[in-house]
Scaffold this active site. Structure first.
Site, PDB file in Angstrom:
ATOM      1  N   TYR A 198       0.165  -1.851   7.182  1.00 46.94           N
ATOM      2  CA  TYR A 198      -0.468  -1.990   5.780  1.00 46.94           C
ATOM      3  C   TYR A 198      -0.888  -3.585   5.534  1.00 46.94           C
ATOM      4  O   TYR A 198      -2.287  -3.520   5.355  1.00 46.94           O
ATOM      5  CB  TYR A 198       0.487  -1.799   4.593  1.00 46.94           C
ATOM      6  CG  TYR A 198      -0.128  -2.201   3.231  1.00 46.94           C
ATOM      7  CD1 TYR A 198       0.343  -3.552   2.573  1.00 46.94           C
ATOM      8  CD2 TYR A 198      -1.198  -1.732   2.533  1.00 46.94           C
ATOM      9  CE1 TYR A 198      -0.443  -3.785   1.592  1.00 46.94           C
ATOM     10  CE2 TYR A 198      -1.774  -2.138   1.560  1.00 46.94           C
ATOM     11  CZ  TYR A 198      -1.289  -3.274   0.873  1.00 46.94           C
ATOM     12  OH  TYR A 198      -2.010  -3.640  -0.166  1.00 46.94           O
ATOM     13  N   LYS A 232      -5.118  -4.868   5.494  1.00 41.29           N
ATOM     14  CA  LYS A 232      -5.703  -5.774   4.489  1.00 41.29           C
ATOM     15  C   LYS A 232      -6.257  -7.215   5.246  1.00 41.29           C
ATOM     16  O   LYS A 232      -7.543  -7.540   4.916  1.00 41.29           O
ATOM     17  CB  LYS A 232      -4.692  -6.274   3.689  1.00 41.29           C
ATOM     18  CG  LYS A 232      -4.290  -5.157   2.556  1.00 41.29           C
ATOM     19  CD  LYS A 232      -5.649  -4.744   1.892  1.00 41.29           C
ATOM     20  CE  LYS A 232      -5.149  -3.482   0.707  1.00 41.29           C
ATOM     21  NZ  LYS A 232      -6.486  -2.982   0.180  1.00 41.29           N
ATOM     22  N   SER A 270      -4.575  -8.434  -0.604  1.00 42.10           N
ATOM     23  CA  SER A 270      -3.072  -8.363  -0.941  1.00 42.10           C
ATOM     24  C   SER A 270      -2.482  -9.581  -0.165  1.00 42.10           C
ATOM     25  O   SER A 270      -2.933 -10.355   0.891  1.00 42.10           O
ATOM     26  CB  SER A 270      -2.486  -7.091  -0.195  1.00 42.10           C
ATOM     27  OG  SER A 270      -1.054  -7.209  -0.174  1.00 42.10           O
TER      28      SER A 270
HETATM   29  C1  WQD Z   1       9.344  -5.524  -3.434  1.00 45.98           C
HETATM   30  C2  WQD Z   1      10.553  -5.832  -3.129  1.00 45.98           C
HETATM   31  C3  WQD Z   1      11.695  -4.369  -1.510  1.00 45.98           C
HETATM   32  C4  WQD Z   1      12.105  -0.881  -3.665  1.00 45.98           C
HETATM   33  C5  WQD Z   1       3.634  -4.389  -2.704  1.00 45.98           C
HETATM   34  C6  WQD Z   1       2.782  -3.242  -2.454  1.00 45.98           C
HETATM   35  C7  WQD Z   1       1.686  -3.727  -1.548  1.00 45.98           C
HETATM   36  C8  WQD Z   1       1.133  -5.154  -1.993  1.00 45.98           C
HETATM   37  C9  WQD Z   1       2.342  -6.086  -2.242  1.00 45.98           C
HETATM   38  C10 WQD Z   1      -0.823  -5.168  -3.513  1.00 45.98           C
HETATM   39  C11 WQD Z   1      10.836  -5.669  -1.399  1.00 45.98           C
HETATM   40  C12 WQD Z   1      12.443  -4.413  -2.733  1.00 45.98           C
HETATM   41  C13 WQD Z   1      11.816  -2.046  -3.505  1.00 45.98           C
HETATM   42  C14 WQD Z   1      13.491  -0.315  -3.830  1.00 45.98           C
HETATM   43  C15 WQD Z   1      14.142  -2.657  -3.213  1.00 45.98           C
HETATM   44  N1  WQD Z   1       0.380  -4.951  -3.333  1.00 45.98           N
HETATM   45  N2  WQD Z   1      12.729  -3.142  -3.274  1.00 45.98           N
HETATM   46  N3  WQD Z   1      14.391  -1.456  -3.627  1.00 45.98           N
HETATM   47  O1  WQD Z   1       6.629  -4.493  -0.406  1.00 45.98           O
HETATM   48  O2  WQD Z   1       6.321  -6.562  -1.853  1.00 45.98           O
HETATM   49  O3  WQD Z   1       4.328  -4.694  -1.511  1.00 45.98           O
HETATM   50  O4  WQD Z   1       3.080  -5.624  -3.185  1.00 45.98           O
HETATM   51  O5  WQD Z   1      -1.887  -5.050  -2.703  1.00 45.98           O
HETATM   52  O6  WQD Z   1       0.746  -2.743  -1.798  1.00 45.98           O
HETATM   53  O7  WQD Z   1       3.586  -2.012  -1.939  1.00 45.98           O
HETATM   54  O8  WQD Z   1       6.427  -4.258  -3.201  1.00 45.98           O
HETATM   55  O9  WQD Z   1       7.769  -3.259  -4.624  1.00 45.98           O
HETATM   56  O10 WQD Z   1       7.628  -2.276  -2.482  1.00 45.98           O
HETATM   57  O11 WQD Z   1       9.083  -4.287  -2.923  1.00 45.98           O
HETATM   58  O12 WQD Z   1      14.944  -3.372  -2.877  1.00 45.98           O
HETATM   59  O13 WQD Z   1      13.614   0.617  -4.158  1.00 45.98           O
HETATM   60  O14 WQD Z   1      11.471  -5.032  -3.685  1.00 45.98           O
HETATM   61  O15 WQD Z   1      12.568  -4.191  -0.266  1.00 45.98           O
HETATM   62  O16 WQD Z   1      11.970  -6.740  -1.270  1.00 45.98           O
HETATM   63  P1  WQD Z   1       5.905  -5.086  -1.587  1.00 45.98           P
HETATM   64  P2  WQD Z   1       7.628  -3.577  -3.350  1.00 45.98           P
END
Ligand code: WQD
Length: 351
Positions: free
Chosen positions: A151, A155, A126
Site C-alpha cells: 500500500y 502511494k 499518505s
Molecule cells: C494504526 C495502528 C496498528 C487495528 C492507516 C491507513 C492508511 C493510511 C495511514 C491514509 C497500527 C494498530 C490497528 C487493530 C491495532 N491512511 N491496530 N489493532 O496502519 O497506520 O494506516 O493510516 O492514507 O490508509 O490504513 O492505520 O488504523 O490500521 O493502524 O493495534 O485492531 O493501530 O497495528 O499500529 P495505519 P491503522
C-alpha cells in the site's frame, strides 16, 4: 462556481471532503464504483448540505468508462483523487491487487487530465510514503524510506507518477500526505463505514466497545516506543477534508510556488495505540476489551507530522482534538447500531 470531480466520493474521506467543498462554494460530482463503499453515504451528505451529489458508478481502471465522465462533464476544473484501496494489512496479503487498482486508476485519470486540459489535480497520498522514518516528526523534506507495505509503495509510486506527469503537462498538482484520519462529521450523518472486520484502529475500538466485535487485539506492545505500542498521528477526518478545499483554493488562486507541491496533513501530535484506547475509554466511559497480540506485518513503528507547511501556505487551522475524534467516532458507531435503516448493513458494491 468551479466544478470538482471527487473520485472515491462515497468513501470515508471523500464523503467528508464533498461536504466541505460544497459548504465552501464548489460544485461537486463523484465517481466511485462502490467496491469498498456504498453510494448510500451520499444520502447522509445530502442531509448535511441540502443537495444531491451525482455519483458515477464507474471503475477508474476502465479507461473508456472514465473517459466518458469527462465527455459528459466538459466543465470540470479540478480533480481530487481519493479512490484507492488503503488497507496496510490487506496490501501485504494481496500486493498485485493493490498495484493494479491504485496505479491503473491513477494513470487513467491523468490521461483524462491531459486530454481534457483539467487544470488542477489533488492526489490523496499518505504518511506511509515515509516508511519507518529515522527522525520524527517528519517534514515534507524528510526523505522517503522503503515503504513498509505494498500500500505504501502504491502511494510512493503514485506521487512519482503525478510528479513526472506534471513536468510535461499544463496541469498543477498538490500531493496531500494524510496521517491517520479518524472520527466522524459532527452532524453524525456520515462517518467511517468499514466493510467487514475493520483493519483500522478506531473503528476496531468502537466496534469492540459496542459489542459488534467480541474483543480487539493491540498489534504488538514490544516496540521501541514510550509504552511499547505503535505511535501514529491521528487526525480528525473533517480537518483532513477542509485541507482539500484549502488546497484547491491555493491552486485556483495561483498561490502555489511550484507545479507540484507536497503537504503533510497531521496534527503534529504522536499518540500510541494504548494511549488512543485510553482516550476512547475516557470519552465513552466504556472499558475496552482488548488483548496484546503479535506485531502486524507492514506496520510502521512510529510516525507523526510536522504540519507547519500546510498551516503556513494553505492557511490550515486544526479544529478537532483527540477527544473530539473519539467522541465523534463513538457517536457514529452508536448511530450505526441504533439505526440500521440509516445505511443498512454495509456491503461492498451496494448501490
Ligand atoms: C494504526 C495502528 C496498528 C487495528 C492507516 C491507513 C492508511 C493510511 C495511514 C491514509 C497500527 C494498530 C490497528 C487493530 C491495532 N491512511 N491496530 N489493532 O496502519 O497506520 O494506516 O493510516 O492514507 O490508509 O490504513 O492505520 O488504523 O490500521 O493502524 O493495534 O485492531 O493501530 O497495528 O499500529 P495505519 P491503522
Amino acid at each position: 462556481m468551479s466544478k470538482i470531480l471527487v473520485t472515491g466520493g462515497c468513501g470515508y474521506i471523500g464523503s467528508h471532503t464533498i461536504v466541505d467543498l460544497v459548504e465552501n462554494g464548489y460544485e461537486v460530482i463523484s465517481v466511485d464504483n462502490n467496491s469498498r463503499s456504498s453510494s448510500k453515504i451520499l444520502e447522509g451528505v445530502e442531509k448535511i448540505i441540502g443537495k444531491k451529489i451525482k455519483n458515477y458508478k464507474v471503475d477508474l481502471c476502465d479507461y473508456n468508462d472514465t473517459h466518458a465522465i469527462f465527455m459528459e462533464n466538459g466543465d470540470i476544473e479540478g480533480i481530487i483523487h481519493f479512490a484507492a484501496y488503503k488497507s496496510v494489512g490487506e496490501s501485504v496479503e494481496k500486493p498485485l491487487l493493490y498495484f493494479e487498482n491504485n496505479l491503473t486508476s491513477l494513470v487513467n485519470l491523468l490521461k483524462c487530465v491531459d486530454e481534457f486540459g483539467i487544470p488542477y489535480f489533488v492526489f490523496s497520498s499518505s504518511c506511509t510514503v515515509y516508511g519507518n522514518p529515522d527522525e520524527i516528526p517528519v517534514t515534507e523534506a524528510t526523505p522517503p524510506k522503503p515503504a513498509a507495505s505494498p500500500y505504501g509503495y502504491t502511494k510512493q509510486m503514485g506521487e512519482q507518477i503525478v510528479n513526472e506527469f506534471i513536468k510535461s503537462s499544463h496541469a498543477q498538482a498538490i500531493l496531500l500526505r494524510y496521517f491517520n484520519p479518524v472520527g466522524a462529521h459532527p452532524s453524525n450523518w456520515i462517518g467511517e463505514m468499514p466493510i467487514g472486520k475493520p483493519a483500522n484502529l478506531v473503528p476496531a475500538i468502537t466496534q469492540t466497545a459496542i459489542g459488534k466485535l467480541k474483543s480487539m487485539q493491540v498489534h504488538g506492545a514490544d516496540y521501541p516506543t514510550r509504552d511499547g505500542s505503535c505511535l501514529r498521528d491521528y487526525i480528525h477526518v473533517c480537518d483532513i477534508a477542509h485541507a482539500h478545499t484549502l488546497a484547491l483554493n491555493y491552486l485556483i488562486e495561483k498561490r502555489n510556488k511550484a507545479a507540484c507541491e507536497v503537504f503533510n496533513l497531521g496534527t503534529g501530535n504522536g499518540v500510541t495505540v494504548l494511549e488512543a484506547i485510553k482516550a476512547f475509554e475516557k470519552i465513552s466511559g466504556v472499558k475496552l476489551n482488548y488483548t496484546i497480540g503479535e506485531r502486524r506485518p507492514g506496520d510502521v513503528i512510529a510516525i507523526y507530522a510536522n504540519n507547519d507547511k500546510a498551516k503556513k501556505e494553505l492557511g490550515w487551522q486544526l479544529k478537532y482534538s483527540l477527544d473530539d475524534m473519539m467522541r465523534t467516532a463513538w457517536d457514529w458507531e452508536q448511530r450505526l447500531e441504533e439505526d440500521e435503516t440509516l445505511y443498512g448493513e454495509q456491503k461492498a458494491g451496494e448501490n
